[in-house]
Design a protein around this motif. Sequence first.
Motif, PDB file in Angstrom:
ATOM      1  N   ILE A  47      -9.925   0.620 -13.650  1.00  8.90           N
ATOM      2  CA  ILE A  47      -8.693   0.006 -13.128  1.00  8.90           C
ATOM      3  C   ILE A  47      -7.986   0.970 -12.179  1.00  8.90           C
ATOM      4  CG2 ILE A  47      -6.404  -0.833 -13.788  1.00  8.90           C
ATOM      5  CD1 ILE A  47      -7.618  -1.980 -16.284  1.00  8.90           C
ATOM      6  N   ARG A  48      -8.035   2.256 -12.491  1.00  6.33           N
ATOM      7  CA  ARG A  48      -7.383   3.237 -11.622  1.00  6.33           C
ATOM      8  C   ARG A  48      -8.011   3.252 -10.230  1.00  6.33           C
ATOM      9  NH1 ARG A  48      -7.929   8.173  -9.796  1.00  6.33           N
ATOM     10  NH2 ARG A  48      -9.941   8.466 -10.819  1.00  6.33           N
ATOM     11  N   LYS A  49      -9.338   3.183 -10.180  1.00  5.25           N
ATOM     12  CA  LYS A  49     -10.030   3.196  -8.897  1.00  5.25           C
ATOM     13  C   LYS A  49      -9.713   1.946  -8.081  1.00  5.25           C
ATOM     14  CE  LYS A  49     -13.956   6.112 -10.158  1.00  5.25           C
ATOM     15  NZ  LYS A  49     -15.434   6.177 -10.346  1.00  5.25           N
ATOM     16  N   ILE A  50      -9.680   0.814  -8.777  1.00  6.35           N
ATOM     17  CA  ILE A  50      -9.365  -0.444  -8.080  1.00  6.35           C
ATOM     18  C   ILE A  50      -7.962  -0.399  -7.489  1.00  6.35           C
ATOM     19  CG2 ILE A  50      -8.946  -2.918  -8.434  1.00  6.35           C
ATOM     20  CD1 ILE A  50     -11.158  -2.926 -10.473  1.00  6.35           C
ATOM     21  N   SER A  51      -7.032   0.242  -8.175  1.00  5.92           N
ATOM     22  CA  SER A  51      -5.637   0.282  -7.742  1.00  5.92           C
ATOM     23  C   SER A  51      -5.419   1.163  -6.532  1.00  5.92           C
ATOM     24  CB  SER A  51      -4.753   0.778  -8.896  1.00  5.92           C
ATOM     25  OG  SER A  51      -4.897  -0.062 -10.019  1.00  5.92           O
ATOM     26  N   ASN A  52      -6.390   1.986  -6.169  1.00  4.03           N
ATOM     27  CA  ASN A  52      -6.235   2.932  -5.057  1.00  4.03           C
ATOM     28  C   ASN A  52      -7.016   2.517  -3.816  1.00  4.03           C
ATOM     29  OD1 ASN A  52      -4.591   4.634  -6.578  1.00  4.03           O
ATOM     30  ND2 ASN A  52      -6.329   5.765  -7.414  1.00  4.03           N
ATOM     31  N   LEU A  53      -7.305   1.229  -3.665  1.00  6.26           N
ATOM     32  CA  LEU A  53      -8.086   0.756  -2.521  1.00  6.26           C
ATOM     33  C   LEU A  53      -7.222   0.103  -1.446  1.00  6.26           C
ATOM     34  CD1 LEU A  53     -11.147  -0.825  -4.397  1.00  6.26           C
ATOM     35  CD2 LEU A  53     -11.021   1.418  -3.269  1.00  6.26           C
ATOM     36  N   SER A  67      -7.343  -3.707  -2.848  1.00  5.68           N
ATOM     37  CA  SER A  67      -7.025  -3.810  -4.270  1.00  5.68           C
ATOM     38  C   SER A  67      -6.347  -5.145  -4.582  1.00  5.68           C
ATOM     39  CB  SER A  67      -6.098  -2.655  -4.696  1.00  5.68           C
ATOM     40  OG  SER A  67      -6.699  -1.406  -4.469  1.00  5.68           O
ATOM     41  N   VAL A  68      -5.484  -5.572  -3.665  1.00  4.35           N
ATOM     42  CA  VAL A  68      -4.785  -6.848  -3.843  1.00  4.35           C
ATOM     43  C   VAL A  68      -5.794  -8.000  -3.809  1.00  4.35           C
ATOM     44  CG1 VAL A  68      -3.040  -8.396  -2.874  1.00  4.35           C
ATOM     45  CG2 VAL A  68      -2.666  -5.928  -2.845  1.00  4.35           C
ATOM     46  N   ILE A  69      -6.714  -7.969  -2.838  1.00  4.73           N
ATOM     47  CA  ILE A  69      -7.743  -9.008  -2.733  1.00  4.73           C
ATOM     48  C   ILE A  69      -8.587  -9.038  -4.005  1.00  4.73           C
ATOM     49  CG2 ILE A  69      -9.736  -9.837  -1.431  1.00  4.73           C
ATOM     50  CD1 ILE A  69      -7.130 -10.036   0.118  1.00  4.73           C
ATOM     51  N   PHE A  70      -8.957  -7.854  -4.476  1.00  8.04           N
ATOM     52  CA  PHE A  70      -9.767  -7.769  -5.681  1.00  8.04           C
ATOM     53  C   PHE A  70      -8.987  -8.300  -6.890  1.00  8.04           C
ATOM     54  CE2 PHE A  70     -12.502  -5.503  -8.803  1.00  8.04           C
ATOM     55  CZ  PHE A  70     -13.721  -5.999  -8.338  1.00  8.04           C
ATOM     56  N   GLY A  74       2.584  -2.267 -20.284  1.00  2.80           N
ATOM     57  CA  GLY A  74       1.962  -1.087 -20.884  1.00  2.80           C
ATOM     58  C   GLY A  74       1.576  -0.029 -19.879  1.00  2.80           C
ATOM     59  N   GLY A  75       1.809  -0.257 -18.588  1.00  2.00           N
ATOM     60  CA  GLY A  75       1.513   0.734 -17.575  1.00  2.00           C
ATOM     61  C   GLY A  75       0.064   0.769 -17.144  1.00  2.00           C
ATOM     62  N   VAL A  76      -0.727  -0.204 -17.571  1.00  2.00           N
ATOM     63  CA  VAL A  76      -2.145  -0.221 -17.209  1.00  2.00           C
ATOM     64  C   VAL A  76      -2.330  -0.610 -15.750  1.00  2.00           C
ATOM     65  CG1 VAL A  76      -4.383  -1.269 -17.739  1.00  2.00           C
ATOM     66  CG2 VAL A  76      -2.770  -0.775 -19.585  1.00  2.00           C
ATOM     67  N   ILE A  77      -1.534  -1.551 -15.258  1.00  2.00           N
ATOM     68  CA  ILE A  77      -1.604  -1.982 -13.858  1.00  2.00           C
ATOM     69  C   ILE A  77      -0.213  -1.922 -13.251  1.00  2.00           C
ATOM     70  CG2 ILE A  77      -3.647  -3.439 -14.107  1.00  2.00           C
ATOM     71  CD1 ILE A  77      -1.859  -5.841 -14.469  1.00  2.00           C
ATOM     72  N   ASN A  78      -0.158  -1.735 -11.930  1.00  2.00           N
ATOM     73  CA  ASN A  78       1.139  -1.661 -11.263  1.00  2.00           C
ATOM     74  C   ASN A  78       1.606  -3.041 -10.806  1.00  2.00           C
ATOM     75  OD1 ASN A  78      -0.259  -2.258  -8.856  1.00  2.00           O
ATOM     76  ND2 ASN A  78      -0.561  -0.072  -8.396  1.00  2.00           N
ATOM     77  N   PHE A  79       2.773  -3.072 -10.187  1.00  2.00           N
ATOM     78  CA  PHE A  79       3.405  -4.328  -9.775  1.00  2.00           C
ATOM     79  C   PHE A  79       2.533  -5.080  -8.776  1.00  2.00           C
ATOM     80  CE2 PHE A  79       7.103  -6.287  -7.188  1.00  2.00           C
ATOM     81  CZ  PHE A  79       7.016  -7.467  -7.915  1.00  2.00           C
ATOM     82  N   GLU A  80       1.957  -4.364  -7.798  1.00  2.00           N
ATOM     83  CA  GLU A  80       1.156  -5.015  -6.768  1.00  2.00           C
ATOM     84  C   GLU A  80      -0.072  -5.709  -7.353  1.00  2.00           C
ATOM     85  OE1 GLU A  80      -0.015  -2.634  -3.518  1.00  2.00           O
ATOM     86  OE2 GLU A  80       1.996  -2.467  -2.660  1.00  2.00           O
ATOM     87  N   ILE A  81      -0.808  -4.982  -8.185  1.00  2.00           N
ATOM     88  CA  ILE A  81      -2.027  -5.551  -8.771  1.00  2.00           C
ATOM     89  C   ILE A  81      -1.679  -6.719  -9.690  1.00  2.00           C
ATOM     90  CG2 ILE A  81      -4.039  -5.081 -10.216  1.00  2.00           C
ATOM     91  CD1 ILE A  81      -4.106  -3.786  -7.468  1.00  2.00           C
ATOM     92  N   ALA A  82      -0.592  -6.577 -10.456  1.00  2.00           N
ATOM     93  CA  ALA A  82      -0.177  -7.661 -11.363  1.00  2.00           C
ATOM     94  C   ALA A  82       0.181  -8.917 -10.579  1.00  2.00           C
ATOM     95  CB  ALA A  82       0.999  -7.199 -12.215  1.00  2.00           C
ATOM     96  N   ALA A  84      -0.960  -9.724  -7.639  1.00  2.00           N
ATOM     97  CA  ALA A  84      -2.208 -10.276  -7.111  1.00  2.00           C
ATOM     98  C   ALA A  84      -2.963 -11.063  -8.174  1.00  2.00           C
ATOM     99  CB  ALA A  84      -3.085  -9.143  -6.571  1.00  2.00           C
ATOM    100  N   LEU A  85      -2.980 -10.557  -9.397  1.00  2.00           N
ATOM    101  CA  LEU A  85      -3.626 -11.266 -10.503  1.00  2.00           C
ATOM    102  C   LEU A  85      -2.964 -12.623 -10.745  1.00  2.00           C
ATOM    103  CD1 LEU A  85      -4.129  -8.260 -12.949  1.00  2.00           C
ATOM    104  CD2 LEU A  85      -5.969  -9.666 -12.006  1.00  2.00           C
ATOM    105  N   ILE A  86      -1.639 -12.687 -10.613  1.00  2.00           N
ATOM    106  CA  ILE A  86      -0.908 -13.950 -10.802  1.00  2.00           C
ATOM    107  C   ILE A  86      -1.277 -14.944  -9.708  1.00  2.00           C
ATOM    108  CG2 ILE A  86       1.401 -14.989 -10.675  1.00  2.00           C
ATOM    109  CD1 ILE A  86       2.448 -12.564 -12.226  1.00  2.00           C
ATOM    110  N   LEU A  87      -1.442 -14.454  -8.472  1.00  2.00           N
ATOM    111  CA  LEU A  87      -1.899 -15.342  -7.394  1.00  2.00           C
ATOM    112  C   LEU A  87      -3.285 -15.902  -7.717  1.00  2.00           C
ATOM    113  CD1 LEU A  87      -0.858 -13.458  -4.111  1.00  2.00           C
ATOM    114  CD2 LEU A  87       0.260 -15.408  -5.184  1.00  2.00           C
ATOM    115  N   GLY A  88      -4.141 -15.053  -8.256  1.00  2.00           N
ATOM    116  CA  GLY A  88      -5.474 -15.515  -8.649  1.00  2.00           C
ATOM    117  C   GLY A  88      -5.418 -16.541  -9.759  1.00  2.00           C
TER     118      GLY A  88
END
Length: 558
Positions: A168-174, A178-181, A209-217, A219-223
Amino acid sequence: MVYLGIVFRIIGGLCLFLYGMKVMSDGIQQAAGDRMQKALNFMTKNRFIGALTGMVVTALVQSSSAVSVMLVSFVNAGILTLTQAIGVIMGANIGTTTTAWIVSLVGFSIDISALALPAIGLGFLMRSAKWKHKNFGEALLGFGFIFLGLNFLTDALPTVSPESMEFIRKISNLGFLSVIFGVFIGTMLTLLMHSSAATITLVITLAFGGVINFEIAAALILGANIGTTIDAILAAIGTKTAAKRTAMVHVFFNVAGSIVALIFFRPLLALVDFLVPGSPIGVGITTHLAMFHTVFNLLCTLVFLPFVTQLAALVSFLIKDKDGKQGRPRPYRLEYQRATPSTPELNIIRAEKEIQDMAGLASSMFAQVSHVLPGLRGEGNKMEIVDALVDDLKDSEEYADEMREELTRFFIECTRQRLGRQSEAKVYRLLRIISDLEDMTDDCYSVGLLLNRSVRKDHIFKNKEMEALVPYVSKVEDFLRFVEEHLGASISGEQALFAEKLENDIDKSRNKLRKLGRKRIEAGVDVKTELLFIDVVRRIEKVGDYCYNIAETLIEKG
């Protein structure tokens, strides 16, 4: 093994949360009673009221997928047009945001462990007690399970950190990739779970829980918004063109909205930051995500709602009408929508349209009989006329038998779900109406057989008898139209008196016609002809009786 245990705790907490949502939704629906069904009737008003209706119903049902599946079914059955359904779909997307607000405001802002068990205990006692507000106890019980599920979810996450989840950390730094993913993962999760509510709850919990940040979260909601369209697509398989177009609208609206949101992703996040004070970290991120979900769906609706007609034209262009003019599908089938097990009231509304079609079938059968009667008085090939009549009536009567069998099975399936007392009583009233309508088609077919026999055996009714029979038939036709017009609505006191007058007039005419037949027998005319005539009179009068039975059933509804 440590991670496996975490996964199972997360899954268990998520399942308990979803169960709580279902129990709470059932309780609210039971308490709402017929009010939810009355709200559904507003769907046909205009696009704005349709959107409002979709929002309210989805907030009650807690599932945009359930509402979209039933919309596909409603359009397929002819209850709604494509244009009317589009507004409801847009409103349903707004209504589904209540899940995110429940999770964010209740799940992480207060000590839910202190609320869960008391809510479950009090809700159970309220539901078990013999009083009229027991449904509110069920809703409270559902809230308790929601609290408990969220508690398990949050307890499962303290041991999880971005460092321990390298993937998850690697995905968040793209960067924007990262948003598309994130959109892709959110779509896949929702496709697998068939629940955007489950995906969004999991996303908010992971973000807290701090596992994902606001941007990734976000993006997941859009998905999740894209993935939730799968149920409408599945429901449209094997349906009419209009239903397929409805599913297409749902897909287009959610996908196009998500694409636009991705184009303006940074400004959208900035707008959410402006609307929600505080930093999107810790407890603050849950409110930010709930607001993001709401703002996204609200803006999509505001942008697309003025273009409902154009959107309908677009999907009509993409999906050509291949139905053409077809006869009745044989055998008749009415499948219970199992994608919406917690919303049997929606299935009942769908079945009511089928009952109205059944009434139309009975009315058309009687109209065929009425149309043939004058032809039996003149010259011409009477045998050909009555043979064609019997063939048509036989086909319609067999179809009515299939409708009764399928509708009865359908309503039995409804009663296996959790129905409120009002809905349960309504089901039994509808079953009585189905029985009367099918008996009505039997008698129409019987009249056709009698007319066929009278011609075949050369027992032709005299002109005087036929002249007396035509106005008698016309009164029964009036009663049939009255019943057909009032199916699906209650009958007022004034209308009940009108129905009673029609029944009395039909009975008086029957008695006069019977006397006419008996007098002719006493006068020495052919007995078999007059007995056939009396039998025809009796069968036609039975149709009027069934009309009155239905009218009485509709009076009980009021």
